[in-house]
Scaffold this motif. Structure first.
Motif, PDB file in Angstrom:
ATOM      1  N   ARG A 253       0.824  -1.210   0.000  1.00  0.00           N
ATOM      2  CA  ARG A 253       0.000   0.000   0.000  1.00  0.00           C
ATOM      3  C   ARG A 253       0.858   1.260   0.000  1.00  0.00           C
ATOM      4  O   ARG A 253       0.519   2.254  -0.646  1.00  0.00           O
ATOM      5  CB  ARG A 253      -0.925   0.005   1.217  1.00  0.00           C
ATOM      6  N   LEU A 256       2.374   1.894  -3.461  1.00  0.00           N
ATOM      7  CA  LEU A 256       1.351   2.490  -4.320  1.00  0.00           C
ATOM      8  C   LEU A 256       1.073   3.933  -3.927  1.00  0.00           C
ATOM      9  O   LEU A 256       0.812   4.785  -4.782  1.00  0.00           O
ATOM     10  CB  LEU A 256       0.068   1.662  -4.260  1.00  0.00           C
ATOM     11  N   GLU A 257       1.135   4.219  -2.629  1.00  0.00           N
ATOM     12  CA  GLU A 257       0.927   5.591  -2.156  1.00  0.00           C
ATOM     13  C   GLU A 257       2.008   6.516  -2.698  1.00  0.00           C
ATOM     14  O   GLU A 257       1.736   7.673  -3.031  1.00  0.00           O
ATOM     15  CB  GLU A 257       0.930   5.620  -0.627  1.00  0.00           C
ATOM     16  N   SER A 259       3.452   6.294  -5.574  1.00  0.00           N
ATOM     17  CA  SER A 259       3.116   6.634  -6.960  1.00  0.00           C
ATOM     18  C   SER A 259       2.007   7.679  -7.005  1.00  0.00           C
ATOM     19  O   SER A 259       2.020   8.577  -7.854  1.00  0.00           O
ATOM     20  CB  SER A 259       2.708   5.371  -7.737  1.00  0.00           C
ATOM     21  N   ARG A 260       1.036   7.577  -6.105  1.00  0.00           N
ATOM     22  CA  ARG A 260      -0.039   8.573  -6.063  1.00  0.00           C
ATOM     23  C   ARG A 260       0.517   9.952  -5.734  1.00  0.00           C
ATOM     24  O   ARG A 260       0.120  10.960  -6.323  1.00  0.00           O
ATOM     25  CB  ARG A 260      -1.095   8.173  -5.030  1.00  0.00           C
ATOM     26  N   TYR A 263       2.339  11.445  -8.646  1.00  0.00           N
ATOM     27  CA  TYR A 263       1.404  11.961  -9.640  1.00  0.00           C
ATOM     28  C   TYR A 263       0.840  13.307  -9.206  1.00  0.00           C
ATOM     29  O   TYR A 263       0.698  14.220 -10.032  1.00  0.00           O
ATOM     30  CB  TYR A 263       0.275  10.964  -9.882  1.00  0.00           C
ATOM     31  N   TRP A 283       0.329   8.843 -15.177  1.00  0.00           N
ATOM     32  CA  TRP A 283      -0.347   8.056 -14.142  1.00  0.00           C
ATOM     33  C   TRP A 283      -0.173   6.563 -14.391  1.00  0.00           C
ATOM     34  O   TRP A 283       0.168   5.800 -13.478  1.00  0.00           O
ATOM     35  CB  TRP A 283      -1.828   8.412 -14.100  1.00  0.00           C
ATOM     36  N   ARG A 287       1.951   3.997 -11.885  1.00  0.00           N
ATOM     37  CA  ARG A 287       1.320   2.826 -11.272  1.00  0.00           C
ATOM     38  C   ARG A 287       1.994   1.537 -11.724  1.00  0.00           C
ATOM     39  O   ARG A 287       2.168   0.596 -10.935  1.00  0.00           O
ATOM     40  CB  ARG A 287      -0.167   2.791 -11.600  1.00  0.00           C
ATOM     41  N   ALA A 290       5.111   1.200  -9.766  1.00  0.00           N
ATOM     42  CA  ALA A 290       4.836   0.830  -8.380  1.00  0.00           C
ATOM     43  C   ALA A 290       4.524  -0.664  -8.255  1.00  0.00           C
ATOM     44  O   ALA A 290       5.011  -1.336  -7.338  1.00  0.00           O
ATOM     45  CB  ALA A 290       3.679   1.653  -7.834  1.00  0.00           C
ATOM     46  N   VAL A 291       3.738  -1.183  -9.167  1.00  0.00           N
ATOM     47  CA  VAL A 291       3.407  -2.607  -9.140  1.00  0.00           C
ATOM     48  C   VAL A 291       4.658  -3.452  -9.359  1.00  0.00           C
ATOM     49  O   VAL A 291       4.883  -4.459  -8.668  1.00  0.00           O
ATOM     50  CB  VAL A 291       2.334  -2.925 -10.205  1.00  0.00           C
TER      51      VAL A 291
END
Length: 300
Positions: A253, A256-257, A259-260, A263, A283, A287, A290-291
């Motif tokens: 999590r 992924l945060e 990457s957010r 962005y 975006w 993502r 991040a994955v």
């Protein structure tokens, strides 16, 4: 109780009216690291009058309680839930009045120099709104806590090459790897894990953007400082050892945060006007990266 689950007033004594610097530590399940961080601040105060505030983000491990018991007079603000780093740091900064704010991560400690010495240096640089300090990892190696804002090409190549080749030339350029951090200099941005902030500059540009939950809020603040003609500075006058990632390591999590947050920064600062057409592919790329990183690390 105010919105957000925050107590109206911090526990402990009121803010010292004559403090030279407020030290704000945001804590989330940091165990005894937070007590070690507070101890290091006391030991490294020098001739500075220090107001220390721990903002606890809904910890369940009793870490804030143990720190409060160990250091009489320590002020603790308790949030009922994890509000993220920027929001919690802003709560701490608003709870203080000193002309300088030093942010320190709970899993970091001051290991050389004094806050008094750092404030003297800062006072000699009236244009500096932010000052970062020398940071070492747990292994003693210098961590590149002061960096440049990469070009579009550097950012893209760093993002997708570094998981496979961490020592690539684009990553080295972004991290300013040709510089040994033994000298002072102006930089684009410094890490929020240990940064000194001038209250007057914060009053001018604002506190952290609470649209970030974690990561990149320091880059955003430094960018806004430079846009407002405040210098972002680095000095080895103070040295901090930062273990890093005690509350986030191994968590998909949080990757992924990141990457957010990247962005959000890209939208705010790197894609104005006609460049807004770059936002959807940016975006998707962030993502995807991040994955990829999360899977390579085996995060859950």
């Amino acid at each position: 109780m105010p919105d957000g689950g925050v107590r109206a007033e911090p526990d402990g004594d009121p803010a010292p009216a004559t403090a030279d610097v407020a030290v704000v530590i945001v804590n989330y399940d940091s165990g005894d690291d937070v007590s070690r961080a507070v101890r290091s601040v006391h030991d490294a105060a020098g001739d500075a009058r220090v107001d220390i505030v721990v903002v606890d983000n809904g910890s369940r491990d009793g870490s804030a309680d143990r720190a409060e018991a160990a250091f009489p007079g320590l002020r603790v603000v308790r949030n009922e839930r994890n509000l993220g780093f920027p929001s919690a740091a802003n709560i701490g900064m608003r709870a203080t009045t000193a002309p300088w704010v030093f942010l320190l991560n709970p899993d970091a400690r001051v290991t050389a120099g004094t806050l008094g010495g750092l404030l003297k240096l800062a006072g000699d640089r009236p244009e500096a709104g932010v000052i970062g300090v020398l940071t070492r990892g747990g292994d003693g190696a210098v961590y590149p806590s002061a960096r440049k804002v990469p070009t579009y090409a550097e950012a893209t190549l760093h993002a997708f090459v570094s998981p496979f080749r961490p020592d690539n030339r684009w990553t080295r350029a972004y991290r300013l790897d040709g510089w040994d951090r033994r000298s002072e200099r102006s930089v684009d941005w410094v890490s929020g894990s240990s940064m000194l902030l001038r209250r007057a500059a914060l009053d001018h540009v604002g506190l952290f953007d609470e649209g970030f939950f974690m990561y990149v809020e320091d880059l955003d603040l430094c960018t806004r400082m430079r846009q407002a003609k405040w210098d972002v500075w680095f000095t080895p006058e103070l040295e901090v050892t930062h273990i890093g990632g005690t509350a986030t390591r191994g968590k998909r999590r949080m990757t992924l945060e990141h990457s957010r947050s990247m962005y959000r920064y890209f939208v705010k600062h790197r894609s104005p006007g006609a460049l807004a057409v770059l936002r959807p592919p940016a975006w998707l790329a962030l993502r995807a990266r991040a994955v990829l990183v999360s899977r390579m690390r085996g995060e859950r």
